[in-house]
Design an enzyme around this catalytic site. Structure first.
Site, short mmCIF file in Angstrom:
data_model
loop_
_atom_site.label_atom_id
_atom_site.label_comp_id
_atom_site.label_asym_id
_atom_site.label_seq_id
_atom_site.Cartn_x
_atom_site.Cartn_y
_atom_site.Cartn_z
N ASP A 174 4.16 7.41 -5.11
CA ASP A 174 4.29 6.26 -4.19
C ASP A 174 5.02 5.09 -4.85
OD1 ASP A 174 3.07 7.45 -2.00
OD2 ASP A 174 1.07 6.78 -2.57
N TYR A 205 5.62 2.03 8.97
CA TYR A 205 6.88 2.53 9.53
C TYR A 205 6.75 2.95 10.99
CZ TYR A 205 4.75 6.84 7.81
OH TYR A 205 3.86 7.85 7.53
N ARG A 219 -11.62 -7.11 -4.05
CA ARG A 219 -10.70 -5.97 -4.28
C ARG A 219 -9.44 -6.43 -5.01
NH1 ARG A 219 -9.77 -2.09 0.69
NH2 ARG A 219 -9.63 -0.49 -0.93
N LYS A 277 -6.70 11.20 -1.98
CA LYS A 277 -5.86 10.93 -3.16
C LYS A 277 -6.68 10.70 -4.44
CE LYS A 277 -1.86 9.06 -0.70
NZ LYS A 277 -0.89 7.96 -0.62
N GLY A 327 8.83 0.63 5.97
CA GLY A 327 8.16 1.65 5.18
C GLY A 327 8.85 3.02 5.19
P1 ATR Z 1 -4.63 2.15 1.81
O1 ATR Z 1 -5.08 3.15 0.80
O2 ATR Z 1 -3.74 2.72 2.87
O3 ATR Z 1 -4.05 0.93 1.18
P2 ATR Z 1 -7.23 0.95 2.24
O4 ATR Z 1 -7.62 1.20 0.84
O5 ATR Z 1 -8.20 1.22 3.33
O6 ATR Z 1 -5.93 1.77 2.65
O7 ATR Z 1 -6.71 -0.58 2.37
C1 ATR Z 1 -6.39 -1.17 3.58
C2 ATR Z 1 -5.96 -2.61 3.33
O8 ATR Z 1 -5.72 -3.23 4.61
C3 ATR Z 1 -7.03 -3.45 2.65
O9 ATR Z 1 -6.40 -4.43 1.86
C4 ATR Z 1 -7.76 -4.08 3.84
O10 ATR Z 1 -8.44 -5.28 3.54
P3 ATR Z 1 -9.97 -5.22 2.95
O11 ATR Z 1 -9.85 -4.79 1.52
O12 ATR Z 1 -10.49 -6.59 3.10
O13 ATR Z 1 -10.69 -4.20 3.81
C5 ATR Z 1 -6.58 -4.37 4.76
N1 ATR Z 1 -7.01 -4.50 6.14
C6 ATR Z 1 -7.27 -3.49 7.02
N2 ATR Z 1 -7.66 -4.00 8.22
C7 ATR Z 1 -7.62 -5.36 8.11
C8 ATR Z 1 -7.88 -6.46 8.98
N3 ATR Z 1 -8.25 -6.26 10.26
N4 ATR Z 1 -7.72 -7.72 8.51
C9 ATR Z 1 -7.32 -7.95 7.23
N5 ATR Z 1 -7.07 -6.95 6.34
C10 ATR Z 1 -7.19 -5.69 6.77
#
Ligand code: ATR
Length: 276
Positions: A101, A218, A156, A65, A239
């Protein structure tokens, strides 16, 4: 025959072909919508050559993206703000991009929780990735006064505040109980709770009775988060609605008709999710 694509890496799991083929059939349009696996290395070539391969445009999913945004000659305002695109088409020989989105989330919540945004005070968003970015943008557009971003990696959340404005505060999961008190809306944008991923273990008891709980996950259709919310009598949103509504603008660009998110389409995709 007009053909559209979805590119991703991987892309086999995508349900977008089911959605677009349903609309093609319903509207009696001769066309197709195909999954095309494109690796990150091959993205630039694909974007430069898809028109020659007979495609009129398509969707972009993970992990392309942000990179696809950079190859667009023109984008909508929302895509420019989010620096990511999920919908592409050619106009005047130029690659155009949109990010649907945010609008997809709003269309879904408008449909499923009427009146939700009338007086939007505090909103809590779990996660700070690409999906969070779109949803926070949407919530701010609808006048949310305070957005608390709860993320494992606080930096972030702080980055989202820099991008999307001072209504956002970055917090950690330890701050969640206080954040939930008085929240109008809770949205999970992490992959936690998705089938095959770790569960999302949070206690919803501090949420007020008026709160709405939304999950962008979802699969399953009802996550533990939504089940817990429903057990408390709160309004919930999966979702699925966002998945269906984000697809509408792309179909209209490629095939020239605005399709509808019908109960029949919902049931078709829900059945596919349940049998998977
Ligand atoms: P997307 O574009 O689908 O939002 P992403 O940018 O990889 O995907 O973001 C995934 C989100 O899920 C992030 O907020 C991530 O937290 P971090 O920024 O700390 O990585 C969160 N996430 C994924 N696995 C996690 C876990 N096991 N515990 C807590 N947060 C998690």
């Amino acid at each position: 025959m007009r053909r559209a694509f979805i590119i991703g890496w991987p892309v086999e799991h995508s349900r977008s072909p089911l959605i677009h083929r349903y609309w093609l059939k319903r509207l009696h349009i001769e066309g197709d919508y195909e999954r095309v696996p494109v690796s990150p290395d091959a993205l630039e070539d694909f974007l430069a050559s898809f028109a020659d391969q007979g495609f009129v445009g398509g969707n972009v999913t993970i992990p392309h993206k942000e990179a696809a945004f950079r190859f667009c000659g023109a984008t909508t305002q929302v895509a420019a703000q989010l620096e990511a695109v999920n919908t592409l088409w050619i106009d005047g020989g130029n690659l155009h991009g949109d990010n649907t989105d945010a609008a997809g989330f709003l269309a879904a919540i408008d449909e499923e929780a009427p009146g939700w945004g009338k007086d939007l005070g505090k909103v809590v968003v779990l996660g700070a990735g690409g999906a969070a970015r779109s949803i926070i943008y949407a919530l701010i557009m609808r006048g949310a006064r305070e957005v608390l971003v709860i993320n494992r990696t606080i930096a972030r959340g702080q980055d989202l505040r820099r991008r999307l404005g001072a209504a956002i505060a970055a917090k950690s999961f330890a701050d969640l109980p206080g954040a939930l008190a008085d929240a109008d809306l809770l949205v999970n944008t992490t992959s936690l709770g998705m089938r095959g991923e770790a569960p999302l273990e949070i206690d919803l008891s501090p949420l007020p009775a008026r709160a709405i709980v939304a999950d962008i996950v979802y699969v399953p259709l009802e996550t533990d988060l939504l089940r817990q919310a429903r057990a408390r009598g709160l309004r919930t949103l999966s979702g699925l609605g966002m998945l269906l509504h984000q697809a509408v603008p792309g179909f209209e660009h490629w095939f020239g008709r605005k399709p509808e998110v019908t109960a029949e389409l919902r049931a078709l995709i829900a059945a596919d999710i349940e049998k998977s």
